[in-house]
Design a protein around this motif. Sequence first.
Motif, mmCIF file in Angstrom:
data_model
loop_
_atom_site.group_PDB
_atom_site.id
_atom_site.type_symbol
_atom_site.label_atom_id
_atom_site.label_comp_id
_atom_site.label_asym_id
_atom_site.label_seq_id
_atom_site.Cartn_x
_atom_site.Cartn_y
_atom_site.Cartn_z
ATOM 1 N N GLU A 36 35.825 38.739 45.968
ATOM 2 C CA GLU A 36 37.092 39.470 46.011
ATOM 3 C C GLU A 36 37.652 39.755 44.619
ATOM 4 O O GLU A 36 38.446 40.672 44.441
ATOM 5 N N SER A 37 37.238 38.990 43.646
ATOM 6 C CA SER A 37 37.654 39.224 42.267
ATOM 7 C C SER A 37 36.665 40.122 41.526
ATOM 8 O O SER A 37 37.062 40.976 40.735
ATOM 9 N N ALA A 38 35.387 39.935 41.775
ATOM 10 C CA ALA A 38 34.353 40.650 41.034
ATOM 11 C C ALA A 38 34.131 42.080 41.531
ATOM 12 O O ALA A 38 33.948 43.004 40.726
ATOM 13 N N LEU A 39 34.129 42.274 42.830
ATOM 14 C CA LEU A 39 33.794 43.592 43.386
ATOM 15 C C LEU A 39 34.726 44.705 42.910
ATOM 16 O O LEU A 39 34.245 45.757 42.482
ATOM 17 N N PRO A 40 36.043 44.534 42.958
ATOM 18 C CA PRO A 40 36.899 45.640 42.505
ATOM 19 C C PRO A 40 36.631 46.062 41.061
ATOM 20 O O PRO A 40 36.636 47.258 40.755
ATOM 21 N N ALA A 44 38.410 43.271 55.667
ATOM 22 C CA ALA A 44 38.977 42.473 54.571
ATOM 23 C C ALA A 44 38.806 43.197 53.233
ATOM 24 O O ALA A 44 39.723 43.200 52.398
ATOM 25 N N LEU A 45 37.652 43.807 53.013
ATOM 26 C CA LEU A 45 37.433 44.543 51.768
ATOM 27 C C LEU A 45 38.320 45.786 51.701
ATOM 28 O O LEU A 45 38.827 46.136 50.625
ATOM 29 N N TYR A 92 44.401 44.625 45.524
ATOM 30 C CA TYR A 92 43.872 43.703 44.512
ATOM 31 C C TYR A 92 44.620 43.768 43.180
ATOM 32 O O TYR A 92 44.617 42.808 42.419
ATOM 33 N N ASP A 93 45.239 44.907 42.859
ATOM 34 C CA ASP A 93 45.938 45.049 41.582
ATOM 35 C C ASP A 93 47.091 46.025 41.776
ATOM 36 O O ASP A 93 46.877 47.167 42.184
ATOM 37 N N ASP A 94 48.274 45.579 41.451
ATOM 38 C CA ASP A 94 49.458 46.430 41.622
ATOM 39 C C ASP A 94 49.405 47.686 40.754
ATOM 40 O O ASP A 94 50.039 48.691 41.068
#
Length: 148
Positions: free
Chosen positions: A15-19, A44-45, A52-54
């Motif tokens: 969840e941290s690496a994929l984006p 979920a993805l 994942y990031d504002d």
Amino acid sequence: MTEVFFYHLTNRPLESALPQLLEKCFERGWRCTVQATTDERVAALDQLLWTYDDASFLPHGTDRQPDAARQPILLTTNPANPNGATVRFLVEQAVIDDPDTYARVIHLFDGADPDAVDQARESWRAAKAAGHDIAYWQQGPDGRWQRR
């Protein structure tokens, strides 16, 4: 010849690496498909890529939506390629039969999961036997990718 990359997750979760990896592809104008093995992971993805990031946004959709072919990043459990992706991400030990239809195939696997590590090794052997260009990336202590 297809490039086949293996990303060994050791310090940060998928969840941290994929984006971050998807952002790099999107910046280059590459269309991507992310293949998981369950509808729950796709959902979920999908949620992750919205939140994942504002400060960031990755335009994406799932293959359940009517405009799947138009998505620059498509999430699916299906081996098809309706958005004409040139990069295929495989998560949750997903597999494809014909990597030759992509410029790059990226396996992301959890180093803490022995089954995932075994499957990555098997996929490595198959890619090598097929003559693909192969690269192995591992997360360093700082979470950054290091080519090994």
